[in-house]
Design a protein around this motif. Structure first.
Motif, PDB file in Angstrom:
ATOM      1  N   GLY A   1       9.537  -6.356   4.754  1.00  0.00           N
ATOM      2  CA  GLY A   1       8.093  -6.256   4.577  1.00  0.00           C
ATOM      3  C   GLY A   1       7.488  -5.225   5.493  1.00  0.00           C
ATOM      4  N   GLY A   2       6.197  -4.989   5.280  1.00  0.00           N
ATOM      5  CA  GLY A   2       5.463  -4.047   6.095  1.00  0.00           C
ATOM      6  C   GLY A   2       4.048  -3.879   5.581  1.00  0.00           C
ATOM      7  N   PRO A   3       3.246  -3.118   6.307  1.00  0.00           N
ATOM      8  CA  PRO A   3       1.857  -2.889   5.905  1.00  0.00           C
ATOM      9  C   PRO A   3       1.779  -2.236   4.528  1.00  0.00           C
ATOM     10  CG  PRO A   3       2.261  -2.061   8.123  1.00  0.00           C
ATOM     11  CD  PRO A   3       3.591  -2.424   7.546  1.00  0.00           C
ATOM     12  N   CYS A   4       0.767  -2.622   3.765  1.00  0.00           N
ATOM     13  CA  CYS A   4       0.606  -2.092   2.413  1.00  0.00           C
ATOM     14  C   CYS A   4      -0.853  -2.280   2.004  1.00  0.00           C
ATOM     15  CB  CYS A   4       1.524  -2.845   1.457  1.00  0.00           C
ATOM     16  SG  CYS A   4       1.379  -2.321  -0.245  1.00  0.00           S
ATOM     17  N   THR A   5      -1.537  -1.188   1.704  1.00  0.00           N
ATOM     18  CA  THR A   5      -2.958  -1.280   1.377  1.00  0.00           C
ATOM     19  C   THR A   5      -3.299  -0.818  -0.040  1.00  0.00           C
ATOM     20  OG1 THR A   5      -3.381   0.875   2.371  1.00  0.00           O
ATOM     21  CG2 THR A   5      -3.678  -1.052   3.791  1.00  0.00           C
ATOM     22  N   SER A   6      -2.272  -0.500  -0.835  1.00  0.00           N
ATOM     23  CA  SER A   6      -2.544  -0.068  -2.208  1.00  0.00           C
ATOM     24  C   SER A   6      -1.298  -0.274  -3.069  1.00  0.00           C
ATOM     25  CB  SER A   6      -2.945   1.408  -2.248  1.00  0.00           C
ATOM     26  OG  SER A   6      -1.837   2.227  -1.931  1.00  0.00           O
ATOM     27  N   GLU A   7      -1.507  -0.215  -4.374  1.00  0.00           N
ATOM     28  CA  GLU A   7      -0.377  -0.330  -5.289  1.00  0.00           C
ATOM     29  C   GLU A   7       0.584   0.834  -5.102  1.00  0.00           C
ATOM     30  OE1 GLU A   7       0.423  -1.110 -10.047  1.00  0.00           O
ATOM     31  OE2 GLU A   7      -1.626  -1.153  -9.270  1.00  0.00           O
ATOM     32  N   GLU A   8       0.045   2.017  -4.786  1.00  0.00           N
ATOM     33  CA  GLU A   8       0.890   3.187  -4.537  1.00  0.00           C
ATOM     34  C   GLU A   8       1.767   2.964  -3.308  1.00  0.00           C
ATOM     35  OE1 GLU A   8      -2.545   3.468  -4.952  1.00  0.00           O
ATOM     36  OE2 GLU A   8      -2.314   3.938  -7.076  1.00  0.00           O
ATOM     37  N   GLU A   9       1.197   2.357  -2.262  1.00  0.00           N
ATOM     38  CA  GLU A   9       1.985   2.069  -1.061  1.00  0.00           C
ATOM     39  C   GLU A   9       3.064   1.031  -1.355  1.00  0.00           C
ATOM     40  OE1 GLU A   9      -0.231   1.116   2.464  1.00  0.00           O
ATOM     41  OE2 GLU A   9      -1.304   3.031   2.431  1.00  0.00           O
ATOM     42  N   ALA A  10       2.772   0.084  -2.232  1.00  0.00           N
ATOM     43  CA  ALA A  10       3.783  -0.908  -2.616  1.00  0.00           C
ATOM     44  C   ALA A  10       4.954  -0.213  -3.302  1.00  0.00           C
ATOM     45  CB  ALA A  10       3.171  -1.968  -3.526  1.00  0.00           C
ATOM     46  N   ARG A  11       4.658   0.684  -4.220  1.00  0.00           N
ATOM     47  CA  ARG A  11       5.724   1.429  -4.901  1.00  0.00           C
ATOM     48  C   ARG A  11       6.514   2.281  -3.908  1.00  0.00           C
ATOM     49  NH1 ARG A  11       2.134   1.948  -9.707  1.00  0.00           N
ATOM     50  NH2 ARG A  11       1.062   3.556  -8.558  1.00  0.00           N
ATOM     51  N   ALA A  12       5.808   2.906  -2.970  1.00  0.00           N
ATOM     52  CA  ALA A  12       6.475   3.736  -1.959  1.00  0.00           C
ATOM     53  C   ALA A  12       7.366   2.878  -1.053  1.00  0.00           C
ATOM     54  CB  ALA A  12       5.446   4.496  -1.126  1.00  0.00           C
ATOM     55  N   PHE A  13       6.899   1.677  -0.710  1.00  0.00           N
ATOM     56  CA  PHE A  13       7.693   0.771   0.123  1.00  0.00           C
ATOM     57  C   PHE A  13       9.006   0.434  -0.588  1.00  0.00           C
ATOM     58  CE2 PHE A  13       9.219  -3.210   1.743  1.00  0.00           C
ATOM     59  CZ  PHE A  13       8.975  -3.139   3.103  1.00  0.00           C
ATOM     60  N   LEU A  14       8.912   0.075  -1.862  1.00  0.00           N
ATOM     61  CA  LEU A  14      10.116  -0.256  -2.634  1.00  0.00           C
ATOM     62  C   LEU A  14      11.048   0.934  -2.757  1.00  0.00           C
ATOM     63  CD1 LEU A  14       8.405  -2.485  -5.281  1.00  0.00           C
ATOM     64  CD2 LEU A  14      10.206  -3.215  -3.718  1.00  0.00           C
ATOM     65  N   LYS A  15      10.479   2.102  -2.956  1.00  0.00           N
ATOM     66  CA  LYS A  15      11.291   3.317  -3.054  1.00  0.00           C
ATOM     67  C   LYS A  15      12.043   3.560  -1.745  1.00  0.00           C
ATOM     68  CE  LYS A  15      10.956   8.171  -4.365  1.00  0.00           C
ATOM     69  NZ  LYS A  15      10.057   9.256  -4.760  1.00  0.00           N
ATOM     70  N   ASP A  16      11.340   3.396  -0.609  1.00  0.00           N
ATOM     71  CA  ASP A  16      11.988   3.558   0.699  1.00  0.00           C
ATOM     72  C   ASP A  16      13.094   2.524   0.897  1.00  0.00           C
ATOM     73  OD1 ASP A  16      10.396   5.702   1.360  1.00  0.00           O
ATOM     74  OD2 ASP A  16       9.046   4.549   2.653  1.00  0.00           O
ATOM     75  N   LEU A  17      12.818   1.273   0.522  1.00  0.00           N
ATOM     76  CA  LEU A  17      13.802   0.212   0.669  1.00  0.00           C
ATOM     77  C   LEU A  17      15.060   0.530  -0.144  1.00  0.00           C
ATOM     78  CD1 LEU A  17      14.352  -2.660   1.824  1.00  0.00           C
ATOM     79  CD2 LEU A  17      13.433  -3.554  -0.328  1.00  0.00           C
ATOM     80  N   LYS A  18      14.855   1.016  -1.361  1.00  0.00           N
ATOM     81  CA  LYS A  18      15.978   1.290  -2.256  1.00  0.00           C
ATOM     82  C   LYS A  18      16.716   2.584  -1.921  1.00  0.00           C
ATOM     83  CE  LYS A  18      14.103  -1.319  -6.122  1.00  0.00           C
ATOM     84  NZ  LYS A  18      13.619  -1.230  -7.504  1.00  0.00           N
ATOM     85  N   ARG A  19      16.256   3.310  -0.904  1.00  0.00           N
ATOM     86  CA  ARG A  19      17.027   4.468  -0.433  1.00  0.00           C
ATOM     87  C   ARG A  19      18.345   4.008   0.160  1.00  0.00           C
ATOM     88  NH1 ARG A  19      11.925   7.457   1.342  1.00  0.00           N
ATOM     89  NH2 ARG A  19      11.721   8.972  -0.328  1.00  0.00           N
TER      90      ARG A  19
END
Length: 125
Positions: free
Chosen positions: A19-37
């Motif tokens: 988990g981590g900070p997330c303030t938008s749907e775009e940030e949620a997608r970016a978080f998942l993309k980073d995780l899946k790296r």
């Protein structure tokens, strides 16, 4: 991004939570993309997640039907907003039935407890 790996194991299935900070749907997608790296997270069977953006709930079951709602309800009870939580499962070949929801809850609880402990300066609260 905080990742707690290999926190639960049952009948071959393994779980992690992040988990981590997330303030938008775009940030949620970016978080998942980073995780899946990390290849192992990209190859996971499910990366289920939820976030409360202010009072707007967002969730995705990623094939683990109902698991996103479990995470979302826990975030609501905790009052944790603008923070994404992802529960990752690597399927082990045997169905877990209702136990999978208990494992999702346990994973989120471990994450929330670790977050609370860190915020209190490493002291248990």
């Amino acid at each position: 991004m905080r990742i707690l790996e290999n926190i639960i194991s049952d009948r071959g299935s393994r779980y992690a939570v992040s988990g981590g900070p997330c303030t938008s749907e775009e940030e949620a997608r970016a978080f998942l993309k980073d995780l899946k790296r990390a290849k192992k997270f990209a190859k996971a069977t499910h990366n289920t997640w939820a976030v409360l953006l202010g009072d707007v709930p967002l969730k995705n079951d990623d094939g683990e039907s109902g698991a996103g709602m479990v995470i979302l309800r826990m975030l609501e009870r905790e009052g944790l907003r603008d923070h994404i939580v992802v529960v990752t499962r690597w399927y082990g070949g045997k169905h877990l039935g209702g136990d999978r929801f208990r494992h999702v809850q346990d994973a989120v609880r471990l994450y929330l407890d670790a977050r609370t402990t860190e915020e209190s300066g490493g002291k248990p609260v």
